[in-house]
Design a protein around this motif. Structure first.
Motif, PDB file in Angstrom:
ATOM      1  N   ARG A 335      30.738  40.418  47.632  1.00 23.06           N
ATOM      2  CA  ARG A 335      31.716  40.197  46.573  1.00 23.06           C
ATOM      3  C   ARG A 335      31.711  38.724  46.174  1.00 23.06           C
ATOM      4  O   ARG A 335      31.537  37.849  47.017  1.00 23.06           O
ATOM      5  CB  ARG A 335      33.119  40.589  47.034  1.00 23.06           C
ATOM      6  CG  ARG A 335      33.300  42.058  47.347  1.00 23.06           C
ATOM      7  CD  ARG A 335      34.724  42.328  47.776  1.00 23.06           C
ATOM      8  NE  ARG A 335      34.915  43.721  48.214  1.00 23.06           N
ATOM      9  CZ  ARG A 335      36.035  44.191  48.739  1.00 23.06           C
ATOM     10  NH1 ARG A 335      37.081  43.367  48.883  1.00 23.06           N
ATOM     11  NH2 ARG A 335      36.125  45.451  49.121  1.00 23.06           N
ATOM     12  N   PRO A 336      31.938  38.448  44.913  1.00 19.57           N
ATOM     13  CA  PRO A 336      32.002  37.052  44.475  1.00 19.57           C
ATOM     14  C   PRO A 336      33.391  36.466  44.687  1.00 19.57           C
ATOM     15  O   PRO A 336      34.399  37.182  44.682  1.00 19.57           O
ATOM     16  CB  PRO A 336      31.672  37.144  42.981  1.00 19.57           C
ATOM     17  CG  PRO A 336      32.194  38.498  42.578  1.00 19.57           C
ATOM     18  CD  PRO A 336      31.994  39.389  43.779  1.00 19.57           C
ATOM     19  N   GLY A 337      33.460  35.163  44.877  1.00 17.24           N
ATOM     20  CA  GLY A 337      34.745  34.481  44.945  1.00 17.24           C
ATOM     21  C   GLY A 337      35.459  34.655  46.269  1.00 17.24           C
ATOM     22  O   GLY A 337      34.984  35.306  47.205  1.00 17.24           O
ATOM     23  N   GLN A 338      36.634  34.032  46.326  1.00 16.55           N
ATOM     24  CA  GLN A 338      37.470  34.039  47.519  1.00 16.55           C
ATOM     25  C   GLN A 338      38.633  35.014  47.322  1.00 16.55           C
ATOM     26  O   GLN A 338      39.155  35.175  46.214  1.00 16.55           O
ATOM     27  CB  GLN A 338      38.013  32.634  47.796  1.00 16.55           C
ATOM     28  CG  GLN A 338      36.943  31.556  47.939  1.00 16.55           C
ATOM     29  CD  GLN A 338      36.146  31.724  49.221  1.00 16.55           C
ATOM     30  OE1 GLN A 338      36.686  32.146  50.241  1.00 16.55           O
ATOM     31  NE2 GLN A 338      34.870  31.379  49.174  1.00 16.55           N
ATOM     32  N   GLN A 339      39.041  35.632  48.408  1.00 16.33           N
ATOM     33  CA  GLN A 339      40.138  36.593  48.386  1.00 16.33           C
ATOM     34  C   GLN A 339      41.081  36.333  49.544  1.00 16.33           C
ATOM     35  O   GLN A 339      40.789  35.558  50.453  1.00 16.33           O
ATOM     36  CB  GLN A 339      39.593  38.035  48.491  1.00 16.33           C
ATOM     37  CG  GLN A 339      38.722  38.475  47.340  1.00 16.33           C
ATOM     38  CD  GLN A 339      38.183  39.879  47.559  1.00 16.33           C
ATOM     39  OE1 GLN A 339      37.440  40.137  48.502  1.00 16.33           O
ATOM     40  NE2 GLN A 339      38.557  40.806  46.672  1.00 16.33           N
ATOM     41  N   THR A 340      42.228  37.005  49.492  1.00 16.18           N
ATOM     42  CA  THR A 340      43.114  37.005  50.651  1.00 16.18           C
ATOM     43  C   THR A 340      42.515  37.897  51.731  1.00 16.18           C
ATOM     44  O   THR A 340      41.592  38.683  51.478  1.00 16.18           O
ATOM     45  CB  THR A 340      44.507  37.502  50.271  1.00 16.18           C
ATOM     46  OG1 THR A 340      44.409  38.864  49.854  1.00 16.18           O
ATOM     47  CG2 THR A 340      45.100  36.660  49.141  1.00 16.18           C
ATOM     48  N   LEU A 341      43.056  37.785  52.927  1.00 17.39           N
ATOM     49  CA  LEU A 341      42.499  38.563  54.030  1.00 17.39           C
ATOM     50  C   LEU A 341      42.652  40.059  53.784  1.00 17.39           C
ATOM     51  O   LEU A 341      41.710  40.833  54.005  1.00 17.39           O
ATOM     52  CB  LEU A 341      43.177  38.158  55.339  1.00 17.39           C
ATOM     53  CG  LEU A 341      42.713  38.934  56.577  1.00 17.39           C
ATOM     54  CD1 LEU A 341      41.232  38.705  56.823  1.00 17.39           C
ATOM     55  CD2 LEU A 341      43.539  38.530  57.799  1.00 17.39           C
ATOM     56  N   LEU A 342      43.823  40.487  53.318  1.00 16.66           N
ATOM     57  CA  LEU A 342      44.041  41.915  53.111  1.00 16.66           C
ATOM     58  C   LEU A 342      43.128  42.464  52.017  1.00 16.66           C
ATOM     59  O   LEU A 342      42.613  43.586  52.136  1.00 16.66           O
ATOM     60  CB  LEU A 342      45.507  42.171  52.758  1.00 16.66           C
ATOM     61  CG  LEU A 342      46.526  41.851  53.849  1.00 16.66           C
ATOM     62  CD1 LEU A 342      47.937  42.198  53.391  1.00 16.66           C
ATOM     63  CD2 LEU A 342      46.197  42.586  55.143  1.00 16.66           C
ATOM     64  N   ASP A 343      42.905  41.674  50.952  1.00 19.86           N
ATOM     65  CA  ASP A 343      41.994  42.133  49.905  1.00 19.86           C
ATOM     66  C   ASP A 343      40.549  42.128  50.391  1.00 19.86           C
ATOM     67  O   ASP A 343      39.748  42.986  50.009  1.00 19.86           O
ATOM     68  CB  ASP A 343      42.126  41.248  48.671  1.00 19.86           C
ATOM     69  CG  ASP A 343      43.445  41.465  47.956  1.00 19.86           C
ATOM     70  OD1 ASP A 343      44.073  42.515  48.183  1.00 19.86           O
ATOM     71  OD2 ASP A 343      43.859  40.574  47.179  1.00 19.86           O
ATOM     72  N   ALA A 344      40.215  41.130  51.226  1.00 16.42           N
ATOM     73  CA  ALA A 344      38.826  41.019  51.684  1.00 16.42           C
ATOM     74  C   ALA A 344      38.452  42.151  52.630  1.00 16.42           C
ATOM     75  O   ALA A 344      37.356  42.705  52.542  1.00 16.42           O
ATOM     76  CB  ALA A 344      38.619  39.660  52.362  1.00 16.42           C
ATOM     77  N   ILE A 345      39.351  42.513  53.533  1.00 15.37           N
ATOM     78  CA  ILE A 345      39.021  43.593  54.462  1.00 15.37           C
ATOM     79  C   ILE A 345      39.319  44.963  53.876  1.00 15.37           C
ATOM     80  O   ILE A 345      38.933  45.980  54.446  1.00 15.37           O
ATOM     81  CB  ILE A 345      39.782  43.422  55.798  1.00 15.37           C
ATOM     82  CG1 ILE A 345      41.288  43.586  55.574  1.00 15.37           C
ATOM     83  CG2 ILE A 345      39.460  42.078  56.425  1.00 15.37           C
ATOM     84  CD1 ILE A 345      42.107  43.520  56.840  1.00 15.37           C
ATOM     85  N   GLY A 346      40.004  44.978  52.744  1.00  9.20           N
ATOM     86  CA  GLY A 346      40.325  46.247  52.096  1.00  9.20           C
ATOM     87  C   GLY A 346      39.351  46.573  50.979  1.00  9.20           C
ATOM     88  O   GLY A 346      38.239  46.055  50.902  1.00  9.20           O
ATOM     89  N   ASN A 347      39.814  47.449  50.094  1.00 13.65           N
ATOM     90  CA  ASN A 347      39.001  47.887  48.960  1.00 13.65           C
ATOM     91  C   ASN A 347      39.901  47.928  47.733  1.00 13.65           C
ATOM     92  O   ASN A 347      40.430  48.988  47.363  1.00 13.65           O
ATOM     93  CB  ASN A 347      38.390  49.260  49.234  1.00 13.65           C
ATOM     94  CG  ASN A 347      37.256  49.594  48.296  1.00 13.65           C
ATOM     95  OD1 ASN A 347      37.093  48.961  47.251  1.00 13.65           O
ATOM     96  ND2 ASN A 347      36.459  50.589  48.649  1.00 13.65           N
ATOM     97  N   PRO A 348      40.115  46.770  47.072  1.00 20.84           N
ATOM     98  CA  PRO A 348      41.052  46.723  45.939  1.00 20.84           C
ATOM     99  C   PRO A 348      40.687  47.675  44.809  1.00 20.84           C
ATOM    100  O   PRO A 348      41.572  48.246  44.172  1.00 20.84           O
ATOM    101  CB  PRO A 348      40.984  45.261  45.488  1.00 20.84           C
ATOM    102  CG  PRO A 348      40.493  44.508  46.677  1.00 20.84           C
ATOM    103  CD  PRO A 348      39.568  45.443  47.380  1.00 20.84           C
ATOM    104  N   ARG A 349      39.390  47.821  44.542  1.00 21.98           N
ATOM    105  CA  ARG A 349      39.009  48.736  43.471  1.00 21.98           C
ATOM    106  C   ARG A 349      39.370  50.176  43.821  1.00 21.98           C
ATOM    107  O   ARG A 349      39.808  50.947  42.958  1.00 21.98           O
ATOM    108  CB  ARG A 349      37.508  48.618  43.204  1.00 21.98           C
ATOM    109  CG  ARG A 349      37.108  47.283  42.561  1.00 21.98           C
ATOM    110  CD  ARG A 349      35.606  47.232  42.320  1.00 21.98           C
ATOM    111  NE  ARG A 349      35.223  45.988  41.655  1.00 21.98           N
ATOM    112  CZ  ARG A 349      33.963  45.649  41.380  1.00 21.98           C
ATOM    113  NH1 ARG A 349      32.965  46.479  41.721  1.00 21.98           N
ATOM    114  NH2 ARG A 349      33.702  44.516  40.766  1.00 21.98           N
ATOM    115  N   LEU A 350      39.186  50.518  45.087  1.00 24.42           N
ATOM    116  CA  LEU A 350      39.597  51.854  45.521  1.00 24.42           C
ATOM    117  C   LEU A 350      41.108  51.996  45.426  1.00 24.42           C
ATOM    118  O   LEU A 350      41.621  53.047  45.010  1.00 24.42           O
ATOM    119  CB  LEU A 350      39.121  52.104  46.956  1.00 24.42           C
ATOM    120  CG  LEU A 350      39.573  53.423  47.600  1.00 24.42           C
ATOM    121  CD1 LEU A 350      39.084  54.616  46.794  1.00 24.42           C
ATOM    122  CD2 LEU A 350      39.080  53.509  49.033  1.00 24.42           C
ATOM    123  N   ASP A 351      41.829  50.929  45.818  1.00 25.83           N
ATOM    124  CA  ASP A 351      43.288  50.971  45.702  1.00 25.83           C
ATOM    125  C   ASP A 351      43.712  51.125  44.245  1.00 25.83           C
ATOM    126  O   ASP A 351      44.655  51.868  43.933  1.00 25.83           O
ATOM    127  CB  ASP A 351      43.892  49.694  46.290  1.00 25.83           C
ATOM    128  CG  ASP A 351      43.631  49.578  47.788  1.00 25.83           C
ATOM    129  OD1 ASP A 351      43.353  50.614  48.424  1.00 25.83           O
ATOM    130  OD2 ASP A 351      43.676  48.442  48.308  1.00 25.83           O
TER     131      ASP A 351
END
Length: 562
Positions: A335-351
């Motif tokens: 993935r490009p860029g930086q994210q929060t921990l919950l977004d990084a270990i999760g799947n925001p697009r799926l959410d």
């Protein structure tokens, strides 16, 4: 007081000794400063009037140093060497590890070792692990305990308390956890990995997270080999207590899959840049080497599916300290860029896809409920218009109502539209019985009328009456005195009009007997009067009058008469 001093010469309280046991039970080896920053963060904003940082540190760690001294007297802790900054390292003995297991409410089999000898080389990796846990925790000071402190100290404490939150408590973490690819948890075989930190904080959205800390001494290939061991461990299966085979890691940690895919637990790599290797280059190379472990498959619904894949995330210890788990300090491989921990270990697009599905489902449910309400309203309106049976009061059925309202030419008209299916046959039967009874009554009435007419029908006229053109009585007369019917002779006698040879009867309304009684009664009542002329005398007088010839008129009047 003297007894307490003999037991705990440093005068430590149970709470302070409990702080030390909990922290060392998790970290295995730590400094007094780290113990204080984790358990009593408000002490970092006290003693600000001390002239040097060393004096301020000594003052704020004095309470936990006393607790460590008392635990060392009881044989539960010991000094394990010094760091490169000349800080004393503290670790637990086996006896202290048992006390820490009780304080943490963990089984002794999950406590690990005592980490004796870690401080012989300065404990660089252990200190990095501890600083990683502190950066993940981000302990918040209790502002109520800083009421009497200077304004600058209170402002600094408020800034820390208002910063982004951390994840979990000290009990949410565990260190030096073996991940056996073969063997058992207590006796792992070769080829397995050992996690530096294991975080379980489902209350904060992190059900399971493995953390690896690298001081930038390892190459990308070495880190990739370690991740391969993680993959081997994740793929290992064993029978659980229910007799079903499942991944071995699920027999120890409870993780619920909320999505259509079943990814492996995420792995966070924290780089502490104190070694010679550049973490930025290491991350790029490591991502290429482990692409088969983390790369997902694109789904047409707009997200990646990471079934049987390891979410690998990288960050730096400095960024982690600065931003915390809730800040943009984490980079997910792929993935490009930086994210929060919950977004990084999760799947925001799926959410997001699930959110769209939930919104669509909610919209569909609302539309369905609106349709149901409209149907219920129409049904209630129709039921309000539905007629009731006049016989029993029940509502008419749909078929009965439709039959009662039928207006087609080829549909027979219902003669009882106001009755239900039950009452209509009963009414039909009643009407049939009534009609039958009415028919019987009419038949009986007709028979009675015919019988009466037969009795009242006049008898045939006699021959002499049929030869007459005019009759006073068209049927046999009845005496007005006694009600008896006239005899033929009396009937013929009363029919004389005076133009016949015989004179007209003076009392034609009386029968022969009553007429004779009338005569007798008259003679007895007036004896001095002449009796009524007899019939023979009247007949003689009439014959004489007829024998006298008629005198013919003379003169001119006779001409007019002719």
């Amino acid at each position: 007081m003297a007894g307490k001093r003999k037991t705990n010469p440093a005068g430590s309280s149970n709470e302070l000794r409990g702080d030390v046991l909990r922290v060392l039970g998790v970290l295995k080896v730590a400094t007094a400063d780290q113990i204080q920053r984790i358990e009593r963060p408000h002490l970092s904003f006290r003693h600000t009037g001390k002239p040097t940082p060393s004096e301020r540190k000594t003052a704020r760690t004095a309470a936990h140093c006393g607790a460590l001294s008392d635990l060392r007297k009881h044989g539960q802790s010991e000094n394990g060497g010094r760091t490169k900054q000349a800080e004393t390292l503290r670790n637990l003995t086996l006896k202290g590890l048992e006390a820490a297991a009780k304080a943490l409410e963990r089984p002794m089999t999950e406590m690990g070792g005592t980490a004796r000898g870690t401080g012989s080389s300065g404990g660089t990796h252990a200190m990095a692990v501890n600083e990683t846990i502190i950066a993940m925790l981000r302990p918040k000071p209790d502002l109520k305990l800083l009421t009497g402190e200077p304004a600058e100290a209170q402002a600094a404490a408020r800034a820390v308390a208002g910063a982004s939150p951390g994840i979990g408590t000290i009990a949410s973490y565990a260190t030096e956890i073996p991940l056996p690819a073969n063997g058992t948890w207590s006796a792992p075989g070769k080829g397995g990995a050992q996690a530096d930190i294991v975080l379980t904080a489902p209350q904060h959205g992190v059900p399971l997270l493995f953390i690896e800390v690298d001081n930038c001494h390892e190459t990308a290939e070495e880190l990739a080999a370690k991740l391969e061991k993680y993959a081997r461990f994740f793929r290992r299966k064993a029978k659980d207590t229910d007799g079903r085979e499942k991944p071995l890691w699920r027999t120890r940690w409870a993780v619920t899959d909320a999505g259509p895919d079943h990814p492996y637990p995420p792995v966070l790599i924290v780089f502490n840049h104190i070694g010679a290797r550049d973490p930025n280059r290491t991350v790029v190379r490591l991502a290429e080497l482990t692409r088969h472990l983390w790369k997902g498959e694109w789904d047409p619904d707009g997200y990646h599916c990471y079934d049987q894949k390891i979410p690998i995330v990288a960050t730096g210890l400095r960024n982690l300290r600065q931003h915390g788990p809730a800040g943009p300090a984490f980079r997910r491989f792929g993935r490009p860029g930086q994210q929060t921990l919950l977004d990084a270990i999760g799947n925001p697009r799926l959410d997001a896809a699930r959110a769209r599905q939930r919104a669509q489902i909610k919209a569909n449910q609302e539309e369905y409920q609106a349709q149901l309400r409209e149907i219920r309203e129409r049904h209630a309106e129709r039921e309000a218009r539905r007629p009731a049976c006049t016989g029993c009061g029940a509502k008419l059925s749909d078929a009965r109502w439709k039959a009662a309202q039928a207006t087609d030419w080829d549909t027979p008209k219902d003669t009882r539209p106001h009755l239900c299916d039950t009452c209509s046959p009963q009414a039909a039967a009643t009407e049939e019985r009534t009609a039958e009874e009415q028919g019987h009554r009419e038949h009986a009435a007709v028979a009675d009328a015919q019988e009466a007419d037969r009795h009242q029908r006049p008898e045939p006229l006699p021959d002499w009456a049929e030869r007459r053109h005019f009759l006073r009585f068209t049927r046999r007369p009845v005496c007005t005195q006694c009600g008896a019917a006239f005899t033929d002779e009396r009937w013929q006698a009363v029919e004389r009009t005076g133009l016949d040879v015989l004179p007209q009867e003076t009392r034609p309304h009386l029968c022969g007997n009553c007429d004779q009684w009338y005569k007798v009664d008259g003679e007895q009542s007036w004896p001095h009067m002449d009796p009524l002329p007899r019939q023979e005398e009247r007949d003689q007088e009439r014959d004489q009058e007829q024998a006298v010839p008629e005198r013919k008129p003379t003169g001119w009047f006779s001409r007019l008469r002719r």
